[in-house]
Motif scaffolding. Structure first.
Motif, PDB file in Angstrom:
ATOM      1  N   ASN A  72     -29.591  40.593  17.212  1.00 27.23           N
ATOM      2  CA  ASN A  72     -29.467  40.760  15.765  1.00 27.23           C
ATOM      3  C   ASN A  72     -30.651  41.506  15.160  1.00 27.23           C
ATOM      4  O   ASN A  72     -30.479  42.495  14.447  1.00 27.23           O
ATOM      5  CB  ASN A  72     -29.297  39.401  15.094  1.00 27.23           C
ATOM      6  N   LYS A 105     -26.451  42.774  12.724  1.00 24.59           N
ATOM      7  CA  LYS A 105     -25.148  42.151  12.479  1.00 24.59           C
ATOM      8  C   LYS A 105     -24.572  42.564  11.132  1.00 24.59           C
ATOM      9  O   LYS A 105     -23.363  42.668  10.962  1.00 24.59           O
ATOM     10  CB  LYS A 105     -25.261  40.622  12.538  1.00 24.59           C
ATOM     11  N   ASP A 198     -27.040  34.047   9.247  1.00 23.61           N
ATOM     12  CA  ASP A 198     -27.161  34.614  10.585  1.00 23.61           C
ATOM     13  C   ASP A 198     -26.142  34.011  11.550  1.00 23.61           C
ATOM     14  O   ASP A 198     -26.007  34.482  12.683  1.00 23.61           O
ATOM     15  CB  ASP A 198     -28.573  34.397  11.134  1.00 23.61           C
TER      16      ASP A 198
END
Length: 211
Positions: A72, A105, A198
């Motif tokens: 990420n 992401k 996240d």
């Protein structure tokens, strides 16, 4: 010591410093199952976009013989059988330790401050509970970023006694079970960043179900 010269070749004059961050800096590393996080701090004058810098570092490490994992906010490699996550960030100014990092992401950037993160966890005194929670995650093979677990533990353990590990771990699991899917976990270094974002909703539900 071995990776910094290589990183300096990539960054050149734009490198400010390379320092250990993540669980080793926070004293929440789980023995035998923890990546080493190296934060690659670039000067505020560094040109190019954050996305380009992230991509460029990964390609550079690949060209130098490393198999790269695109994560990420980090570039994952293995160095001498040790998993290493490289997190490139650009200083927002010469006078602050705030950095901008790329979030792949969401294809965007966010502000972060590694020193604030480390201080928040170390001053909490909850490293033992966090280590247990991370071990629980790894044993049950659920996906949850470590920082989400850390902030979840701090939320769950507000006003609870220190050193009561069994009860405190249960409190953390109850929090994940009951609260995670709707939790807002504010980044202590950036009030505009909800760290819970996240995780996808399916990841949150899987963690809650296991908890």
């Amino acid at each position: 010591q071995e990776l910094t010269p290589l990183i300096r070749r990539w960054a050149g004059q734009h490198l400010y410093e390379v320092k250990i961050s993540g669980s080793y800096a926070k004293e929440t590393a789980v023995e035998g199952d923890t990546d080493v996080d190296l934060f690659v701090s670039l000067r505020d004058s560094t040109p190019d976009t954050l996305a380009s810098l992230y991509s460029s570092l990964g390609k550079f490490m690949h060209h130098n013989g490393y198999e790269v994992r695109w994560q990420n906010v980090s570039i994952g490699i293995v160095h001498r059988k040790l998993k290493v996550d490289l997190v490139p960030g650009r200083k927002q100014s010469a006078l602050t330790s705030n950095h901008s990092i790329y979030v792949s992401k969401r294809d965007t950037w966010t502000l972060t401050n590694i020193d604030t993160h480390v201080r928040k966890i170390k001053e909490s005194g909850r490293q033992a509970e966090i280590c247990l929670l991370k071990r629980w995650r790894d044993v049950h093979q659920v996906e949850a970023p470590s920082f989400c677990l850390e902030l979840s533990a701090l939320r769950a353990l507000r006003n609870r006694r220190m050193n009561d590990l069994e009860a405190n771990l249960n409190a953390c699991l109850e929090y994940l079970r009951d609260e995670l899917t709707s939790a807002v976990l504010i980044d202590p270094a950036n009030t505009n960043n909800d760290v819970a974002d996240d995780m996808t909703i399916s990841e949150k539900r899987a963690v809650a179900a296991m908890a």
